[in-house]
Write a protein that holds these residues in place. Structure first.
Motif, mmCIF file in Angstrom:
data_model
loop_
_atom_site.group_PDB
_atom_site.id
_atom_site.type_symbol
_atom_site.label_atom_id
_atom_site.label_comp_id
_atom_site.label_asym_id
_atom_site.label_seq_id
_atom_site.Cartn_x
_atom_site.Cartn_y
_atom_site.Cartn_z
ATOM 1 N N UNK A 159 7.538 5.661 -0.867
ATOM 2 C CA UNK A 159 7.848 5.077 0.432
ATOM 3 C C UNK A 159 6.832 4.020 0.853
ATOM 4 N N UNK A 160 5.594 4.173 0.427
ATOM 5 C CA UNK A 160 4.571 3.194 0.758
ATOM 6 C C UNK A 160 4.920 1.821 0.173
ATOM 7 N N UNK A 161 5.312 1.794 -1.101
ATOM 8 C CA UNK A 161 5.651 0.500 -1.703
ATOM 9 C C UNK A 161 6.942 -0.057 -1.097
ATOM 10 N N UNK A 162 7.885 0.816 -0.769
ATOM 11 C CA UNK A 162 9.114 0.335 -0.134
ATOM 12 C C UNK A 162 8.799 -0.377 1.175
ATOM 13 N N UNK A 163 7.918 0.223 1.986
ATOM 14 C CA UNK A 163 7.521 -0.389 3.247
ATOM 15 C C UNK A 163 6.822 -1.724 3.034
ATOM 16 N N UNK A 164 5.952 -1.772 2.035
ATOM 17 C CA UNK A 164 5.240 -3.011 1.726
ATOM 18 C C UNK A 164 6.223 -4.112 1.336
ATOM 19 N N UNK A 165 7.131 -3.807 0.421
ATOM 20 C CA UNK A 165 8.049 -4.835 -0.065
ATOM 21 C C UNK A 165 8.986 -5.325 1.033
ATOM 22 N N UNK A 166 9.532 -4.404 1.823
ATOM 23 C CA UNK A 166 10.439 -4.850 2.890
ATOM 24 C C UNK A 166 9.676 -5.652 3.947
ATOM 25 N N UNK A 167 8.441 -5.286 4.231
ATOM 26 C CA UNK A 167 7.634 -6.048 5.188
ATOM 27 C C UNK A 167 7.325 -7.455 4.682
ATOM 28 N N UNK A 168 7.419 -7.649 3.369
ATOM 29 C CA UNK A 168 7.138 -8.960 2.780
ATOM 30 C C UNK A 168 8.400 -9.694 2.351
ATOM 31 N N UNK A 169 9.529 -9.319 2.958
ATOM 32 C CA UNK A 169 10.753 -10.093 2.793
ATOM 33 C C UNK A 169 11.671 -9.676 1.661
ATOM 34 N N UNK A 170 11.362 -8.588 0.968
ATOM 35 C CA UNK A 170 12.233 -8.121 -0.101
ATOM 36 C C UNK A 170 13.352 -7.273 0.495
ATOM 37 N N UNK A 171 14.524 -7.336 -0.130
ATOM 38 C CA UNK A 171 15.636 -6.500 0.330
ATOM 39 C C UNK A 171 16.184 -5.727 -0.860
ATOM 40 N N UNK A 172 16.700 -4.559 -0.552
ATOM 41 C CA UNK A 172 17.258 -3.710 -1.602
ATOM 42 C C UNK A 172 18.505 -4.357 -2.177
ATOM 43 N N UNK A 173 18.583 -4.373 -3.513
ATOM 44 C CA UNK A 173 19.734 -4.982 -4.185
ATOM 45 C C UNK A 173 20.446 -4.003 -5.112
ATOM 46 N N UNK A 174 19.907 -2.802 -5.273
ATOM 47 C CA UNK A 174 20.567 -1.824 -6.124
ATOM 48 C C UNK A 174 19.716 -0.589 -6.322
ATOM 49 N N UNK A 175 20.397 0.478 -6.746
ATOM 50 C CA UNK A 175 19.731 1.744 -7.089
ATOM 51 C C UNK A 175 20.338 2.247 -8.383
ATOM 52 N N UNK A 176 19.494 2.826 -9.224
ATOM 53 C CA UNK A 176 19.960 3.351 -10.502
ATOM 54 C C UNK A 176 18.955 4.373 -11.015
ATOM 55 N N UNK A 177 19.376 5.193 -11.964
ATOM 56 C CA UNK A 177 18.452 6.212 -12.500
ATOM 57 C C UNK A 177 17.238 5.565 -13.148
ATOM 58 N N UNK A 178 16.062 6.141 -12.896
ATOM 59 C CA UNK A 178 14.823 5.693 -13.526
ATOM 60 C C UNK A 178 14.742 6.367 -14.891
ATOM 61 N N UNK A 179 14.888 5.593 -15.923
ATOM 62 C CA UNK A 179 14.893 6.145 -17.277
ATOM 63 C C UNK A 179 13.495 6.246 -17.872
ATOM 64 N N UNK A 180 12.517 5.610 -17.244
ATOM 65 C CA UNK A 180 11.158 5.600 -17.796
ATOM 66 C C UNK A 180 10.512 6.975 -17.756
ATOM 67 N N UNK A 181 10.659 7.691 -16.657
ATOM 68 C CA UNK A 181 9.928 8.936 -16.476
ATOM 69 C C UNK A 181 10.716 10.177 -16.865
ATOM 70 N N UNK A 182 12.020 10.071 -17.014
ATOM 71 C CA UNK A 182 12.850 11.234 -17.369
ATOM 72 C C UNK A 182 12.599 12.400 -16.416
ATOM 73 N N UNK A 183 12.466 12.081 -15.118
ATOM 74 C CA UNK A 183 12.188 13.113 -14.125
ATOM 75 C C UNK A 183 13.218 13.126 -13.007
ATOM 76 N N UNK A 184 14.339 12.472 -13.210
ATOM 77 C CA UNK A 184 15.378 12.464 -12.199
ATOM 78 C C UNK A 184 15.117 11.504 -11.044
ATOM 79 N N UNK A 185 14.180 10.578 -11.203
ATOM 80 C CA UNK A 185 13.900 9.619 -10.145
ATOM 81 C C UNK A 185 15.036 8.610 -10.034
ATOM 82 N N UNK A 186 15.087 7.972 -8.883
ATOM 83 C CA UNK A 186 16.003 6.861 -8.663
ATOM 84 C C UNK A 186 15.157 5.617 -8.428
ATOM 85 N N UNK A 187 15.479 4.567 -9.146
ATOM 86 C CA UNK A 187 14.787 3.284 -9.012
ATOM 87 C C UNK A 187 15.522 2.421 -7.998
#
Length: 161
Positions: free
Chosen positions: A124-152
């Motif tokens: 959530x910290x990085x999400x807040x940083x990125x949105x505060x700097x003008x980034x907007x969410x463009x998609x969500x998908x499974x995080x395959x790097x960690x194999x821990x059920x995360x969503x990217x």
């Protein structure tokens, strides 16, 4: 808040290896490690990271310094920010903001019109940083790097000249 004029950003050098490794170790321990399954954590430890990442991509890194101390790093290729790390002890001093602005300026200079980056839903910290700097969410998908059920989460930002 740190005065950003005291932050120097320069290309990574081999002499920065240990400092960058310490930064990556710090941000891993504070951000990802608490979220990983024991299996994912073991796989990470066996992978040789972050040493392999630094060995392979270090020459593309830029580091931030304050008074000669390496206090952050950024790595991007073309339109994608692969890494932006500031150790816990140096957060909230304007270092990440300075590194992000530097990366975006580099992308603009290369003719990139839209910057992209990813983070995970638990960060959530990085999400807040990125949105505060003008980034907007463009998609969500499974995080395959960690194999821990995360969503990217994919973030994008137009880079107006």
């Amino acid at each position: 808040m740190q005065d950003t004029t005291a932050i120097t950003i320069r290309p990574w050098q081999l002499a920065d290896f240990d400092a960058v490794k310490a930064i990556l170790d710090d941000t891993f321990a504070s951000t990802w490690q608490p979220q990983l399954t024991p299996e994912a954590l073991q796989a990470y430890r066996e992978s040789g990271e972050p040493v392999g990442y630094i060995d392979q991509m270090g020459t593309a890194f830029f580091v931030a310094e304050i008074d000669g101390e390496v206090v952050g790093m950024v790595h991007w290729e073309h339109d994608f920010v692969h890494a932006l790390h500031v150790p816990t002890a140096h957060q909230r001093k304007g270092i990440a903001r300075a590194l992000m602005a530097f990366a975006e300026d580099g992308m603009r200079a290369a003719g990139v019109e839209v910057a992209r980056l990813e983070t995970d839903t638990f960060n959530e910290s990085s999400q807040g940083f990125y949105t505060a700097h003008g980034y907007r969410e463009a998609g969500r998908y499974p995080d395959l790097e960690w194999h821990s059920g995360f969503t990217t989460i994919l973030y994008v930002k137009p880079l107006a000249p």
